[in-house]
Design an enzyme around this catalytic site. Structure first.
Site, PDB file in Angstrom:
ATOM      1  N   VAL A 185       0.834  -1.203   0.000  1.00  0.00           N
ATOM      2  CA  VAL A 185       0.000   0.000   0.000  1.00  0.00           C
ATOM      3  C   VAL A 185       0.870   1.255   0.000  1.00  0.00           C
ATOM      4  CG1 VAL A 185      -1.789   1.290   1.235  1.00  0.00           C
ATOM      5  CG2 VAL A 185      -1.858  -1.210   1.186  1.00  0.00           C
TER       6      VAL A 185
ATOM      7  N   GLU B 139     -10.313   6.031   6.639  1.00  0.00           N
ATOM      8  CA  GLU B 139     -11.217   5.377   5.688  1.00  0.00           C
ATOM      9  C   GLU B 139     -10.631   4.067   5.169  1.00  0.00           C
ATOM     10  OE1 GLU B 139     -14.514   4.678   4.355  1.00  0.00           O
ATOM     11  OE2 GLU B 139     -14.495   6.858   4.499  1.00  0.00           O
TER      12      GLU B 139
ATOM     13  N   ILE C 140     -14.094   1.305  -0.738  1.00  0.00           N
ATOM     14  CA  ILE C 140     -15.482   1.728  -0.510  1.00  0.00           C
ATOM     15  C   ILE C 140     -15.514   2.806   0.577  1.00  0.00           C
ATOM     16  CG2 ILE C 140     -17.802   0.985   0.136  1.00  0.00           C
ATOM     17  CD1 ILE C 140     -17.069  -1.840  -0.698  1.00  0.00           C
TER      18      ILE C 140
ATOM     19  N   GLU D 194      -2.003 -11.700   3.964  1.00  0.00           N
ATOM     20  CA  GLU D 194      -0.680 -11.550   4.555  1.00  0.00           C
ATOM     21  C   GLU D 194       0.047 -12.887   4.633  1.00  0.00           C
ATOM     22  OE1 GLU D 194       0.598  -8.688   5.293  1.00  0.00           O
ATOM     23  OE2 GLU D 194      -1.184  -7.425   5.120  1.00  0.00           O
TER      24      GLU D 194
ATOM     25  N   LYS E 240     -12.981  -4.268  11.865  1.00  0.00           N
ATOM     26  CA  LYS E 240     -13.644  -3.300  10.987  1.00  0.00           C
ATOM     27  C   LYS E 240     -15.079  -3.035  11.440  1.00  0.00           C
ATOM     28  CE  LYS E 240     -10.924  -4.669   6.941  1.00  0.00           C
ATOM     29  NZ  LYS E 240     -10.934  -5.421   5.666  1.00  0.00           N
TER      30      LYS E 240
END
Length: 418
Positions: free
Chosen positions: A20, A126, A133, A187, A202
């Site tokens: 990322v 986010e 999303i 991972e 989450k």
């Protein structure tokens, strides 16, 4: 919405340069309109080759945290303990923060909210939920607590990828997991994903923005996909279902909320049926808008980086989460006073105690094993581990929640909530 019209130039200190982090670096370098630059990147393993100038990197975290020119810290590490230190130090140093570390947030959200309020700097995350999303922003800004009925979704791309490969390509769990890891969707240590921990972290965060409830993940009923059996796949095929790891939260008539993350059989006519591979899907139901469906990639470097980029863009206008729903009176509390309609498969009739069921609808014994379908109280699952024993798997049936079993059985009709 907390914004102002004056754009702020962003000078970024980035922690982590994995999949990322590198994607974010590439995007920022090619997005001059963002008015943002990455000044320094803190890494743990300087010996690794990276697609960026060597001078950009350091192993000294304080070099970023103490730099007065850096006004934004972007935290993209996979270590929740280190992430907590980075984020809290940055906030106390009056730096805005963007993070994607959902475990760190879920375990410390109450303190983080208090800390950012005290120092008056934004903390945005986010990217911690559903990658591409924008579900947090929508819950925070669009849905009023009193009007929001439920949230249901596939919010872990890794497990969804694995389950898709098993269902559609007849791959083994091990082969599907290996493929997910090679594709960068899981991972090296996949336990957080396949044991449902990532998804419940989450969901814990989403509960705060949806209902104003700060709930530790450990207080939410959850399981992953590691105990699913071949007989579950056969049963799903026989009934025309597919199995998905589903997160669900619902507001009850008394104002409390229920929440869980469990494998569930999904029918052919449900929107979540079409959420495949690494994609996520979230269905939000409210009294006025009815059902709205959000769909997008839930794993991968660029999809997650897109959420980080969105937060960075919002920071240019000093956007903050307002957490207005935390101020509702009375506060919204998590309840475990509900029943689930489940199917439990096992390979030994002595493993599952039938008395754990409030009602048994079906009991089948054949050459592939045993299966009981019926209604179980959430407390039986939270307080006992009978359903977590080797050889036992529990999958929620499409009817899902039985909100008021006692009054329903008195009248002879079960109040099943889809």
């Amino acid at each position: 919405m907390s914004t102002n019209n004056k754009q702020t130039s962003l000078t970024i200190g980035l922690f982590g340069f994995g999949v990322v982090g590198e994607c974010l670096y590439q995007v920022i370098a090619n997005t001059p309109t963002l008015n943002a630059t990455i000044k320094k990147v803190c890494i743990k393993h300087p010996e690794k080759k990276r697609n960026a100038p060597h001078s950009l990197f350091t192993t000294d975290s304080q070099l970023l945290l103490d730099d007065e020119e850096i006004n934004v810290i972007v935290e993209l590490t996979n270590d929740p303990t280190d992430a907590y230190r980075i984020v809290t130090t940055a906030i106390k140093g009056n730096k805005s923060v963007v993070t994607a570390n959902k475990k760190m947030i879920a375990d410390n959200l109450k303190e983080l909210i208090e800390l950012q309020s005290k120092f008056g700097v934004p903390l945005l995350y986010e990217a911690a939920c559903c990658a591409s999303i924008p579900v947090i922003r929508n819950l925070e800004e669009y849905y009023d607590n009193d009007l929001l009925h439920s949230i249901s979704g596939i919010i872990n791309g890794s497990t969804n990828y694995i389950l898709t490969k098993i269902a559609e390509e007849n791959k083994s769990f091990e082969d599907a997991l290996n493929e997910a890891q090679l594709a960068g969707f899981a991972e090296t240590d996949p336990s957080l994903d396949v044991e449902g921990i990532d998804a419940v972290n989450k969901l814990s965060i989403l509960l705060t923005h949806a209902y104003g409830s700060i709930t530790l993940p450990s207080h939410i009923l959850h399981a992953g996909i590691t105990q699913l059996q071949l007989s579950d796949a056969a049963y799903a095929k026989e009934k025309g279902y597919v199995i998905k790891l589903l997160a669900h939260a619902r507001k009850l008539a008394d104002g409390s909320i229920i929440a869980f993350v469990l494998p569930r059989f999904v029918k052919a006519d449900e929107r979540l049926r079409e959420v495949r591979n690494e994609y996520n899907g979230v269905e939000i139901e409210s009294s006025l808008a009815d059902k709205q469906f959000f769909y997008g990639k839930g794993a991968g470097g660029f999809p997650t980086a897109s959420a980080v980029l969105s937060d960075l863009s919002a920071l240019r206008y000093n956007y903050k989460y307002e957490y207005k729903k935390l101020n509702y009176t009375p506060p919204t509390l998590l309840s475990n006073e509900f029943y689930l309609h489940v199917s439990v498969s096992f390979n030994n009739t002595q493993i599952v105690a039938v008395q754990q069921f409030a009602q048994v609808d079906e009991w089948v014994i054949n050459e592939s094993g045993c299966r009981i379908s019926g209604i179980v109280h959430a407390s039986s699952l939270l307080q006992n581990d009978w359903w977590r024993q080797p050889g036992v798997s529990l999958v929620v049936l499409p009817q899902s929640v039985v909100e008021d079993f006692s009054s329903a059985t008195t009248s002879g009709i079960l109040s099943l909530i889809p």
